[in-house]
Scaffold this motif. Structure first.
Motif, PDB file in Angstrom:
ATOM      1  N   LYS A   2       0.830  -1.189   0.000  1.00 41.89           N
ATOM      2  CA  LYS A   2       0.000   0.000   0.000  1.00 41.89           C
ATOM      3  C   LYS A   2       0.872   1.250   0.000  1.00 41.89           C
ATOM      4  O   LYS A   2       1.757   1.404   0.852  1.00 41.89           O
ATOM      5  N   LEU A   3       0.628   2.155  -0.955  1.00 45.14           N
ATOM      6  CA  LEU A   3       1.431   3.374  -1.076  1.00 45.14           C
ATOM      7  C   LEU A   3       0.565   4.624  -0.963  1.00 45.14           C
ATOM      8  O   LEU A   3       0.895   5.675  -1.524  1.00 45.14           O
ATOM      9  N   SER A   4      -0.530   4.524  -0.224  1.00 50.60           N
ATOM     10  CA  SER A   4      -1.413   5.676  -0.072  1.00 50.60           C
ATOM     11  C   SER A   4      -2.071   5.660   1.295  1.00 50.60           C
ATOM     12  O   SER A   4      -2.112   4.622   1.975  1.00 50.60           O
ATOM     13  N   LYS A   9      -9.101  13.861   5.742  1.00 44.61           N
ATOM     14  CA  LYS A   9      -9.931  13.777   4.530  1.00 44.61           C
ATOM     15  C   LYS A   9      -9.167  14.110   3.251  1.00 44.61           C
ATOM     16  O   LYS A   9      -9.788  14.330   2.206  1.00 44.61           O
ATOM     17  N   GLN A  10      -7.852  14.103   3.357  1.00 41.62           N
ATOM     18  CA  GLN A  10      -7.031  14.367   2.175  1.00 41.62           C
ATOM     19  C   GLN A  10      -6.300  13.091   1.782  1.00 41.62           C
ATOM     20  O   GLN A  10      -5.676  12.430   2.628  1.00 41.62           O
ATOM     21  N   HIS A  11      -6.392  12.725   0.502  1.00 36.72           N
ATOM     22  CA  HIS A  11      -5.796  11.486   0.017  1.00 36.72           C
ATOM     23  C   HIS A  11      -4.364  11.752  -0.464  1.00 36.72           C
ATOM     24  O   HIS A  11      -4.122  12.664  -1.255  1.00 36.72           O
ATOM     25  N   TYR A  12      -3.438  10.927   0.036  1.00 36.18           N
ATOM     26  CA  TYR A  12      -2.033  11.033  -0.376  1.00 36.18           C
ATOM     27  C   TYR A  12      -1.624   9.741  -1.081  1.00 36.18           C
ATOM     28  O   TYR A  12      -1.786   8.653  -0.526  1.00 36.18           O
ATOM     29  N   GLN A  13      -1.117   9.875  -2.294  1.00 41.23           N
ATOM     30  CA  GLN A  13      -0.686   8.736  -3.098  1.00 41.23           C
ATOM     31  C   GLN A  13       0.799   8.900  -3.435  1.00 41.23           C
ATOM     32  O   GLN A  13       1.206   9.950  -3.933  1.00 41.23           O
ATOM     33  N   PHE A  14       1.590   7.867  -3.179  1.00 39.34           N
ATOM     34  CA  PHE A  14       3.022   7.901  -3.477  1.00 39.34           C
ATOM     35  C   PHE A  14       3.330   6.911  -4.590  1.00 39.34           C
ATOM     36  O   PHE A  14       2.694   5.854  -4.701  1.00 39.34           O
ATOM     37  N   GLU A  43       1.878  16.110   4.507  1.00 42.13           N
ATOM     38  CA  GLU A  43       2.369  15.110   3.564  1.00 42.13           C
ATOM     39  C   GLU A  43       3.465  14.265   4.210  1.00 42.13           C
ATOM     40  O   GLU A  43       3.536  13.051   3.989  1.00 42.13           O
ATOM     41  N   ARG A  44       4.305  14.904   5.023  1.00 42.31           N
ATOM     42  CA  ARG A  44       5.352  14.143   5.716  1.00 42.31           C
ATOM     43  C   ARG A  44       4.720  13.110   6.642  1.00 42.31           C
ATOM     44  O   ARG A  44       5.167  11.962   6.709  1.00 42.31           O
ATOM     45  N   MET A  45       3.684  13.504   7.364  1.00 38.19           N
ATOM     46  CA  MET A  45       3.016  12.568   8.266  1.00 38.19           C
ATOM     47  C   MET A  45       2.359  11.433   7.485  1.00 38.19           C
ATOM     48  O   MET A  45       2.397  10.268   7.903  1.00 38.19           O
ATOM     49  N   ALA A  46       1.767  11.751   6.334  1.00 40.71           N
ATOM     50  CA  ALA A  46       1.158  10.706   5.505  1.00 40.71           C
ATOM     51  C   ALA A  46       2.201   9.687   5.063  1.00 40.71           C
ATOM     52  O   ALA A  46       1.958   8.467   5.087  1.00 40.71           O
ATOM     53  N   ALA A  47       3.371  10.167   4.665  1.00 39.70           N
ATOM     54  CA  ALA A  47       4.444   9.263   4.259  1.00 39.70           C
ATOM     55  C   ALA A  47       4.901   8.397   5.425  1.00 39.70           C
ATOM     56  O   ALA A  47       5.186   7.200   5.252  1.00 39.70           O
ATOM     57  N   LYS A  48       4.954   8.969   6.619  1.00 37.20           N
ATOM     58  CA  LYS A  48       5.352   8.189   7.799  1.00 37.20           C
ATOM     59  C   LYS A  48       4.311   7.101   8.104  1.00 37.20           C
ATOM     60  O   LYS A  48       4.673   5.978   8.492  1.00 37.20           O
ATOM     61  N   VAL A  49       3.038   7.438   7.944  1.00 39.82           N
ATOM     62  CA  VAL A  49       1.989   6.436   8.173  1.00 39.82           C
ATOM     63  C   VAL A  49       2.137   5.281   7.187  1.00 39.82           C
ATOM     64  O   VAL A  49       2.094   4.100   7.563  1.00 39.82           O
ATOM     65  N   VAL A  50       2.306   5.604   5.906  1.00 35.05           N
ATOM     66  CA  VAL A  50       2.491   4.565   4.895  1.00 35.05           C
ATOM     67  C   VAL A  50       3.732   3.737   5.194  1.00 35.05           C
ATOM     68  O   VAL A  50       3.712   2.500   5.123  1.00 35.05           O
TER      69      VAL A  50
END
Length: 453
Positions: A2-4, A9-14, A43-50
């Motif tokens: 999973k890369l997202s 409520k904001q979707h982050y896709q890597f 965005e940094r936090m989203a990447a850390k979650v992924v």
């Protein structure tokens, strides 16, 4: 894989693991300059979650630079203990962090664990750690190595005496060495950065430092930090070399810019084991630091922290006596200010230790960075608390040849006193014989060069 993820409520896709690693990094100016870092804290936090939910097997199967095109990647993968890796390959990066910080993970467990981790895995788990996490994890790990002295024993802190001179003046260098020794600095190495990189000039400095060690029976090692090929030629010509130095990086392209390769390092280590003056078996000294690949335009679209981890994966192949991190040496284009420098030092110490390396730290900064002496001293105290094996000892903290700021002889002595640490065992006995130290404390002769008259 999973890369997202969705945050607020904001979707982050890597697009790749390489992008996730870059976006999960703490802010560094070098990553921003390369357009690799996160655009926002969210965005940094989203990447850390992924990243936290990613399996180690996913990272193993997707090295940031392919095995076929990069020598560093090949060294990292060829040296990996696959039996240990298979035991943990289904762990997530978050589970790896929890294990490292748990009470059941001590020095034996973490040493074994590190042999089954690729450098990208080690970089990944560091990205999920706070500063206090990095200190706590680093404290658990302490690796020893032996050249002429044993570095890394618990309760001991060593220093490189760095007596650089802008024109390699022998008298100036000798005075700086004696001053450093009088403050208890030099048990890690007497290491001189030469202004003149010729074989003849490097040989003179090697002979001078070796003769000083012989005359005063100083239990340490000498090193002149010229290019490895220059040191090799000096060694072939009969120069007394106890420790061989080279700067290394995390991509083949950057190492080629440094003029170094596995073949050259193998040859240098072979020469040291057959012709060097040291008892060994650890006879190599490597210097690294976040940002060198970016400054050489050789970063291959990989973030600085991950490249630094890869450098450690490369280093450990030659079982060095010392690995010294100088992440603040380049300037604000890679680490903008003191906060970024402190974070990089903590990351690098932990990552090097988990790779099984005897790590030292140089909490350096340049005069054009947004950093000052306070930042440097904070970085020194935090990494000393985290268990660095050694630091630099620079006269006045100002390297007059390389033009940057580093820990001074006085800083070195202060770090020992603050934490109740002592010099390397053999060196402490020599200091006591010279009247420089008594019961682990410097005497009134500290700083008095007349003891060498």
């Amino acid at each position: 894989m999973k890369l997202s993820c969705v945050i607020r409520k904001q979707h982050y896709q890597f697009s790749s693991i390489r992008e996730v690693l870059a976006k999960a990094s703490e802010e560094k100016s070098g990553d921003r300059m390369s357009r690799l870092g996160a655009e926002s804290a969210l965005e940094r936090m989203a990447a850390k979650v992924v990243l936290s939910e990613m399996k180690l097997a996913d990272i193993y199967e997707n090295p940031v630079i392919p095995y076929e095109q990069d020598e560093v990647t090949r060294i990292i993968y060829d040296d990996l203990n696959t039996f240990i890796y298979k035991e943990i390959k289904d762990w997530t990066v978050g589970e790896l962090r929890d294990y490292i910080l748990s009470r059941k993970a001590g020095m034996p467990e973490l040493t074994r664990l590190g042999r089954g981790l690729t450098s990208e895995m080690i970089s990944a788990v560091a990205k999920l750690m706070s500063s206090i996490d990095l200190v706590m994890a680093s404290q658990k790990i302490r690796h020893q190595a032996y050249c002429n002295t044993l570095i890394g024993e618990p309760g001991r802190l060593a220093f490189r005496c760095q007596p650089n001179h802008p024109i390699d003046d022998p008298e100036g260098i000798l005075a700086s060495i004696k001053e450093g020794l009088s403050y208890g600095s030099g048990d890690a190495v007497i290491g001189i950065n030469p202004n003149n990189d010729s074989v003849e000039s490097v040989t003179k400095l090697l002979v001078m430092s070796h003769e000083l060690m012989q005359r005063w029976q100083i239990p340490t090692q000498n090193c002149v930090l010229a290019h490895i090929t220059t040191q090799m030629q000096a060694l072939r010509n009969g120069a007394p070399v106890a420790l061989m130095f080279q700067s290394l990086a995390g991509t083949q392209k950057a190492n080629e810019a440094f003029g170094v390769s596995k073949e050259i390092l193998d040859e240098g280590m072979g020469l040291m084991l057959s012709q060097g003056t040291a008892a060994g078996p650890n006879v190599m000294y490597f210097e690294t630091g976040q940002g060198s690949e970016v400054s050489l335009e050789s970063h291959e679209a990989v973030d600085m922290q991950t490249l630094e981890a890869r450098t450690y994966g490369f280093c450990r192949h030659w079982k060095p006596f010392m690995v010294n991190n100088v992440s603040g040496f380049i300037g604000p284009e890679t680490l903008y200010d003191g906060r970024q420098m402190i974070r990089a030092d903590l990351e690098d110490l932990f990552m090097g230790k988990l790779h099984g390396l005897p790590m030292g730290i140089a909490p350096t900064y340049t005069n054009h960075m947004h950093a000052d002496q306070n930042d440097q001293e904070i970085a020194g105290m935090l990494t000393a608390l985290a268990g660095a094996n050694f630091y630099m000892g620079v006269p006045g903290g100002d390297d007059v040849m390389l033009s940057y700021q580093d820990t001074s002889y006085h800083d070195d002595a202060s770090l020992r006193e603050i934490l109740g640490l002592r010099p390397l065992r053999e060196f402490e006995r020599w200091l006591e014989k010279m009247g420089i130290m008594e019961n682990g404390r410097l005497t009134e002769y500290a700083g008095d060069l007349s003891i060498f008259d």
